[in-house]
Design an enzyme around this catalytic site. Structure first.
Site, PDB file in Angstrom:
ATOM      1  N   THR A 122      12.334  -4.178  -4.588  1.00  0.00           N
ATOM      2  CA  THR A 122      12.832  -5.068  -5.632  1.00  0.00           C
ATOM      3  C   THR A 122      13.994  -4.388  -6.349  1.00  0.00           C
ATOM      4  O   THR A 122      13.830  -3.317  -6.939  1.00  0.00           O
ATOM      5  CB  THR A 122      11.711  -5.403  -6.633  1.00  0.00           C
ATOM      6  OG1 THR A 122      10.637  -6.022  -5.931  1.00  0.00           O
ATOM      7  CG2 THR A 122      12.218  -6.333  -7.715  1.00  0.00           C
ATOM      8  N   GLU A 151      10.060  -8.865  -1.083  1.00  0.00           N
ATOM      9  CA  GLU A 151       8.666  -9.151  -0.722  1.00  0.00           C
ATOM     10  C   GLU A 151       7.987  -9.929  -1.841  1.00  0.00           C
ATOM     11  O   GLU A 151       8.365  -9.835  -3.013  1.00  0.00           O
ATOM     12  CB  GLU A 151       7.912  -7.851  -0.433  1.00  0.00           C
ATOM     13  CG  GLU A 151       7.990  -6.782  -1.526  1.00  0.00           C
ATOM     14  CD  GLU A 151       7.025  -7.006  -2.660  1.00  0.00           C
ATOM     15  OE1 GLU A 151       6.012  -7.709  -2.450  1.00  0.00           O
ATOM     16  OE2 GLU A 151       7.280  -6.497  -3.756  1.00  0.00           O
ATOM     17  N   PHE A 152       6.958 -10.689  -1.461  1.00  0.00           N
ATOM     18  CA  PHE A 152       6.173 -11.469  -2.418  1.00  0.00           C
ATOM     19  C   PHE A 152       4.691 -11.254  -2.145  1.00  0.00           C
ATOM     20  O   PHE A 152       3.917 -12.195  -1.960  1.00  0.00           O
ATOM     21  CB  PHE A 152       6.531 -12.951  -2.331  1.00  0.00           C
ATOM     22  CG  PHE A 152       7.971 -13.239  -2.644  1.00  0.00           C
ATOM     23  CD1 PHE A 152       8.391 -13.405  -3.952  1.00  0.00           C
ATOM     24  CD2 PHE A 152       8.913 -13.321  -1.634  1.00  0.00           C
ATOM     25  CE1 PHE A 152       9.725 -13.670  -4.242  1.00  0.00           C
ATOM     26  CE2 PHE A 152      10.247 -13.579  -1.911  1.00  0.00           C
ATOM     27  CZ  PHE A 152      10.654 -13.747  -3.224  1.00  0.00           C
ATOM     28  N   LYS A 207      13.785 -12.949  -6.406  1.00  0.00           N
ATOM     29  CA  LYS A 207      12.619 -12.083  -6.560  1.00  0.00           C
ATOM     30  C   LYS A 207      12.272 -11.869  -8.036  1.00  0.00           C
ATOM     31  O   LYS A 207      11.121 -12.036  -8.464  1.00  0.00           O
ATOM     32  CB  LYS A 207      12.895 -10.738  -5.880  1.00  0.00           C
ATOM     33  CG  LYS A 207      11.905  -9.633  -6.205  1.00  0.00           C
ATOM     34  CD  LYS A 207      10.494  -9.960  -5.728  1.00  0.00           C
ATOM     35  CE  LYS A 207       9.553  -8.802  -6.055  1.00  0.00           C
ATOM     36  NZ  LYS A 207       8.192  -9.040  -5.580  1.00  0.00           N
ATOM     37  N   LEU A 253      -3.045 -19.064 -14.595  1.00  0.00           N
ATOM     38  CA  LEU A 253      -3.441 -19.608 -15.897  1.00  0.00           C
ATOM     39  C   LEU A 253      -4.838 -19.104 -16.257  1.00  0.00           C
ATOM     40  O   LEU A 253      -5.743 -19.875 -16.562  1.00  0.00           O
ATOM     41  CB  LEU A 253      -3.402 -21.143 -15.880  1.00  0.00           C
ATOM     42  CG  LEU A 253      -2.022 -21.784 -15.808  1.00  0.00           C
ATOM     43  CD1 LEU A 253      -2.144 -23.304 -15.755  1.00  0.00           C
ATOM     44  CD2 LEU A 253      -1.146 -21.365 -16.985  1.00  0.00           C
ATOM     45  N   GLY A 260      -0.638  -6.447 -15.757  1.00  0.00           N
ATOM     46  CA  GLY A 260      -0.263  -5.078 -15.411  1.00  0.00           C
ATOM     47  C   GLY A 260       0.163  -5.042 -13.959  1.00  0.00           C
ATOM     48  O   GLY A 260       0.570  -6.054 -13.391  1.00  0.00           O
ATOM     49  N   CYS A 263       4.365  -4.706 -10.306  1.00  0.00           N
ATOM     50  CA  CYS A 263       5.496  -5.638 -10.276  1.00  0.00           C
ATOM     51  C   CYS A 263       5.827  -6.257 -11.630  1.00  0.00           C
ATOM     52  O   CYS A 263       6.932  -6.070 -12.144  1.00  0.00           O
ATOM     53  CB  CYS A 263       5.223  -6.752  -9.263  1.00  0.00           C
ATOM     54  SG  CYS A 263       5.182  -6.185  -7.543  1.00  0.00           S
ATOM     55  N   ARG A 330      -1.237   1.136 -11.849  1.00  0.00           N
ATOM     56  CA  ARG A 330       0.054   1.124 -12.516  1.00  0.00           C
ATOM     57  C   ARG A 330       0.107   0.036 -13.597  1.00  0.00           C
ATOM     58  O   ARG A 330      -0.102  -1.123 -13.330  1.00  0.00           O
ATOM     59  CB  ARG A 330       1.182   0.929 -11.504  1.00  0.00           C
ATOM     60  CG  ARG A 330       1.492   2.178 -10.698  1.00  0.00           C
ATOM     61  CD  ARG A 330       2.517   1.918  -9.620  1.00  0.00           C
ATOM     62  NE  ARG A 330       1.957   1.160  -8.507  1.00  0.00           N
ATOM     63  CZ  ARG A 330       2.646   0.848  -7.410  1.00  0.00           C
ATOM     64  NH1 ARG A 330       3.907   1.209  -7.294  1.00  0.00           N
ATOM     65  NH2 ARG A 330       2.047   0.169  -6.433  1.00  0.00           N
TER      66      ARG A 330
END
Length: 439
Positions: A122, A151-152, A207, A253, A260, A263, A330
């Site tokens: 990213t 990437e997703f 992205k 939702l 967290g 990403c 992370r």
């Protein structure tokens, strides 16, 4: 076609293994010899469901190789993916691109003419163009193609996301790059997966915009939860109803202690920083970043106030990873909440099915337990922070009997009133009227 994957972190390892599953010859490169030794031995270095089986099968069949030798690997590769980290830069929140540029310099020195270089990490808008210029300057007159292929992948379901994606986004500057990526992703055509072929800049923005929007949904429903708590509403009923609107959708939702992971936090910060840099402020996302940090602190404050009111001195924390089915800690809410609890004088006992190895060095003073039941034993308060399946059907009467107190903070709304009936626990959830002692 031979593929080189530079970087064996989360994105690089999952992508490399899955490309091998597509039938390509893939060589994954990492500078850390300890990581490569583990991968060569068939040991998956991250926890991701299903990844170990794919790695072992493709390594056994000779399609997947791990090495520290970038030069030799790149010199023989047709398509070279860069999948190194882009962490937040201290001070301004922008993405730190030093690893991208370092990888690009090494690739430039070793690549063969006609190579296709793909940034999968990213990166902020303009990075692919910068890398293209950088490589062109290092190897003048040598033909190559530059591609942006963000990437997703969702941690915990990354293998499925790679093999069955909603879409593939490809940013290119020439036809050769587009043709190469169509070949790389040809196995997905059988599933009629849409491929968006666009510019380098559009792919980079797509992205960040996608992650920022999802983070905004999480933050939005957390603020709705606050309103529900003040008015007697139920955030789960509200979320269910608005999520049925096809324009909104039900995903992301779910009220909780804040987002967290690897990403959303860094990408929202970088997106906001890019807006400021380009004199196009992304004020909505800047607020998302601020609110999310406040959210974590407010969750800790709830627990501390209850502890002080009831004279409790110890807390059991169930779940350290930022989400279930991963060992990734992370920017996990736990990393913000636990130190605040400790600073307030509360002793913390913790359990996580997968994240202890990663978390123990960064959470000093925590007593680590082998099970959820061991963690709650003797604790005045139990806080459920990550909705692992192992915590979804706890014997709450047993939990109550093991605890020295009776306060249960369910910050993921895993349980219902019926689940608490007869336990004697004082139950606190998020955005719901069910707060108080359940007899």
């Amino acid at each position: 076609m031979k593929i080189a994957m530079i970087g064996t972190g989360y994105v690089g390892l999952v992508s490399g293994v899955c490309f091998a599953e597509f039938g390509f010859q893939v060589t994954c490169v990492d500078k850390n010899p300890a990581i490569i030794e583990r991968l060569q031995a068939g040991e998956v270095t991250i926890y991701e469901p299903g990844l170990d089986e794919l790695l072992l099968r493709n390594a056994r069949d000779g399609r997947l190789v791990f090495t520290t030798d970038l030069e030799t690997t790149v010199a023989d590769a047709d398509v070279i993916f860069i999948a190194v980290g882009t962490p937040s830069r201290r001070g301004d929140g922008e993405a730190d691109l030093q690893y991208i540029y370092a990888a690009a310099d090494e690739i430039a020195a070793a690549m063969k003419p006609g190579a296709v270089i793909v940034i999968k990490s990213t990166v902020v808008v303009g990075t692919n163009a910068d890398v293209r210029a950088r490589i062109g300057k290092a190897r003048p007159g040598v033909a190559f193609s530059m591609v942006s292929n963000p990437e997703f992948l969702r941690e915990g379901s990354a293998v499925e996301d790679f093999l069955r994606p909603d879409r593939v986004v490809v940013g290119v500057h020439d036809d050769a790059g587009a043709a190469a990526m169509k070949r790389v992703y040809r196995p997905l055509y059988l599933r009629e997966t849409p491929m968006i072929v666009t510019t380098l800049e559009n792919a980079e923005i797509i992205k960040y915009a996608a992650n920022a929007f999802l983070a905004m949904k999480v933050t939005f429903i957390n603020e709705v939860a606050d309103l529900c708590e003040k008015t007697g509403g139920n955030v789960q009923d509200v979320a269910r109803a608005i999520g049925m609107d096809n324009r909104i959708g039900s995903k992301f939702l779910h009220a909780g202690p804040g987002f967290g992971g690897s990403c959303f936090p860094k990408d929202t910060r970088a997106y906001a920083a890019t807006g400021r840099k380009m004199n196009a402020p992304q004020t909505l996302i800047e607020q998302v970043v601020t609110i999310n940090e406040q959210r974590k602190r407010s969750m800790a404050t709830r627990v501390i106030e209850a502890a002080q009111k009831n004279g409790e001195k110890s807390v059991a924390v169930l779940g350290i990873a930022f989400k279930p089915n991963t060992d990734d800690i992370r920017e996990s809410p736990a990393l913000d909440i636990i130190p605040v609890l400790q600073k307030a004088g509360l002793a913390v006992r913790a359990h996580d099915p997968e994240a202890r190895v990663a978390a123990e060095p960064v959470l000093p003073g925590v007593t680590w337990c082998k099970s959820a039941y061991e963690a709650v034993e003797g604790a005045g308060i139990t806080v459920l922070l990550t909705e692992w399946n192992a915590y979804r059907a706890l014997d709450l009467k047993r939990v109550a009997n093991l605890m020295s107190g009776n306060l249960l903070f369910d910050l993921r709304n895993v349980y219902s009133a019926q689940d608490l009936d007869g336990t004697g626990l004082e139950y606190h959830s998020v955005g719901r009227p069910l707060v108080g002692k359940v007899s």
